[in-house]
Design an enzyme around this catalytic site. Structure first.
Site, PDB file in Angstrom:
ATOM      1  N   SER A 118     -31.470   6.020 -22.776  1.00 31.86           N
ATOM      2  CA  SER A 118     -31.276   6.359 -24.056  1.00 31.86           C
ATOM      3  C   SER A 118     -30.696   7.820 -23.842  1.00 31.86           C
ATOM      4  O   SER A 118     -29.849   8.070 -23.337  1.00 31.86           O
ATOM      5  CB  SER A 118     -32.508   6.137 -24.820  1.00 31.86           C
ATOM      6  OG  SER A 118     -31.949   6.290 -26.228  1.00 31.86           O
ATOM      7  N   ASP A 273     -28.906  -4.766 -27.295  1.00 30.80           N
ATOM      8  CA  ASP A 273     -29.464  -3.328 -27.526  1.00 30.80           C
ATOM      9  C   ASP A 273     -28.784  -2.781 -28.874  1.00 30.80           C
ATOM     10  O   ASP A 273     -27.624  -2.743 -28.773  1.00 30.80           O
ATOM     11  CB  ASP A 273     -29.251  -2.484 -26.322  1.00 30.80           C
ATOM     12  CG  ASP A 273     -29.829  -1.034 -26.666  1.00 30.80           C
ATOM     13  OD1 ASP A 273     -30.070  -0.633 -27.674  1.00 30.80           O
ATOM     14  OD2 ASP A 273     -29.946  -0.317 -25.412  1.00 30.80           O
ATOM     15  N   HIS A 301     -33.474  -2.645 -26.030  1.00 28.09           N
ATOM     16  CA  HIS A 301     -33.304  -1.120 -25.719  1.00 28.09           C
ATOM     17  C   HIS A 301     -34.510  -0.581 -24.852  1.00 28.09           C
ATOM     18  O   HIS A 301     -34.097   0.488 -23.992  1.00 28.09           O
ATOM     19  CB  HIS A 301     -33.294  -0.386 -26.806  1.00 28.09           C
ATOM     20  CG  HIS A 301     -32.976   1.059 -26.900  1.00 28.09           C
ATOM     21  ND1 HIS A 301     -31.590   1.624 -26.358  1.00 28.09           N
ATOM     22  CD2 HIS A 301     -33.589   2.168 -26.956  1.00 28.09           C
ATOM     23  CE1 HIS A 301     -31.921   2.889 -26.127  1.00 28.09           C
ATOM     24  NE2 HIS A 301     -33.014   3.339 -26.686  1.00 28.09           N
TER      25      HIS A 301
END
Length: 324
Positions: A118, A273, A301
Site C-alpha cells: 500500500s 482491491d 487489499h
C-alpha cells in the site's frame, strides 16, 4: 499472473519476537522505533508499513521465515511508538527515505531486500529509485503510485460507488459547501486546535479507509482502525501526505522506474482491491517489465487475505533461496 490454488496456499509464519529493538534519533525532533526479527546475520530486509501513519504490528513480522531473515521493521515518523506522536512537522516522503538509509547504516547492511504494501509500496519505490544500489529485491503489495487519479478514486468518485453507505458518512461529516474538496476539508479539521474536532474527523476518515481495505466485513479490524490513537495518527499523517501529493512530482515513480532495472521484484495485487485498484500495478509493470506481477483473483487489499499472504510468503521464501 495467476495465484496458487486455494488448497496449496501458504500461510504466515508463527509469531516471532524481536531479537533487538530501540529508538533512533533521526533529527528534526523525531525519534523512530525500530525492531529486528529473525536470525542475526540472516538475509537483510526492511519492512515498510502502510497508511502512511499506520505503524507496525506483530503479525507483519510473520511474512518472513525467521530462520532465514534478519528483517528490520520500524514505525515511520509520527506513528506507532515513534515520537512525537501524530506530528506533521518534518514528516515527508523524503524524510522517510532518509530514515530508511539511517536504519540501514544502523543495522550495518550494505544492501537489503525492501518489502512494502500500500503506502509502503510507494515508499519502497521512492527509496529504491533514489538508492537502487542499496536494494537487492523488491516485494510489493497493493501498488499506490500517489497519482491524482488514485486520490480521486478514494476521495472524489470511484470507491464511493462501491460503498455508498460509508461514503455518505464520510462526505456527510463535511458541510455541503466544502465537499468539492474533501481532502482539504478534512485537513482543516484534522489540524484544528480543538482535540474533539480532530478526533471526530479522524474517526470518520479512518472508518472510510477501513471499509475500502477489506474484501469482506471485518468488525475487529475496523475497531482497531478507528481506535482513538490509531485513527488520529493515520488520519492526520495520511491526509498530510495526500494534501501535498506525497511530495512526488506527477508521474515520478513511473518516470523513474528505469532505475529499478536489474532489481528482481514481485508485485502481489488483489483483483478486487478497492483501496489501491490493479490499474496502478499494471502501469508499474509496463514501466518495469522485469517485475513479476501476480494478480490474485479472489484478493482485496490486506496482506492477511489468504491469496495475498500466499503470494508474499512465497516471494520472501524465494528471495531467501528457499524452494517450494
Amino acid at each position: 499472473m495467476s495465484a496458487a490454488a486455494s488448497s496449496d496456499r501458504r500461510g504466515l509464519y508463527p509469531p516471532v519476537e524481536p531479537f533487538a529493538s530501540g529508538m533512533l534519533d533521526v533529527g528534526d525532533g523525531h525519534s523512530i522505533y525500530w525492531e529486528r526479527c529473525g536470525t542475526p546475520g540472516g538475509k537483510p530486509a526492511v519492512f515498510l508499513h502502510g497508511a502512511p501513519g499506520g505503524g507496525c504490528s506483530a503479525k507483519q513480522r510473520q511474512q518472513f521465515d525467521p530462520a532465514l531473515y534478519d528483517v528490520l521493521l520500524f514505525d515511520q515518523r509520527g506513528c506507532g511508538r515513534s515520537t512525537p506522536f501524530a506530528s506533521l512537522e518534518s514528516n515527508t516522503t523524503w524524510h522517510l527515505v532518509a530514515d530508511i538509509e539511517a536504519l540501514r547504516e544502523l543495522a550495518g547492511h550494505d544492501r537489503w531486500m525492501v518489502f512494502g504494501g500500500s503506502w509502503g509500496s510507494t515508499l519502497a519505490l521512492a527509496y529504491a529509485e533514489k538508492h537502487p544500489e542499496r536494494v537487492t529485491e523488491l516485494v510489493l503489495r497493493g501498488i499506490f503510485l500517489a497519482s491524482q487519479q488514485e486520490a480521486n478514486w478514494l476521495y472524489k468518485y470511484g470507491a464511493s460507488e462501491l460503498y455508498p453507505e460509508t461514503w455518505s458518512e464520510f462526505a456527510g461529516h463535511i458541510p455541503a459547501a466544502e465537499r468539492h474538496d474533501l481532502v482539504a476539508a478534512y485537513h482543516k479539521r484534522l489540524t484544528s486546535d480543538d482535540p474533539a474536532v480532530r478526533l471526530a474527523a479522524a474517526k470518520v476518515w479512518s472508518m472510510w479507509e477501513g471499509v475500502t481495505v477489506t474484501l469482506l466485513p471485518d468488525p475487529e479490524m475496523l475497531a482497531d482502525f478507528t481506535a482513538d490513537d490509531h485513527a488520529v495518527a493515520v488520519a492526520r499523517i495520511e491526509n498530510h501526505y495526500f494534501s501535498h501529493d506525497c511530495w512526488l512530482e506527477p508521474g515520478q515513480l513511473l518516470r523513474d522506474a528505469h532505475r529499478l532495472r536489474g532489481i528482481p521484484g514481485v508485485i502481489v495485487q488483489g483483483r478486487h482491491d478497492c483501496c489501491t485498484p490493479p490499474a496502478a500495478a499494471w502501469a508499474l509493470k509496463q514501466a518495469w517489465p522485469e517485475v513479476e506481477l501476480q494478480i490474485v483473483p479472489d484478493g482485496g487489499h490486506l496482506f492477511t487475505e489468504p491469496g495475498i499472504t500466499d503470494g508474499l510468503v512465497r516471494a520472501t521464501d524465494r528471495f531467501a533461496g528457499k524452494a517450494g
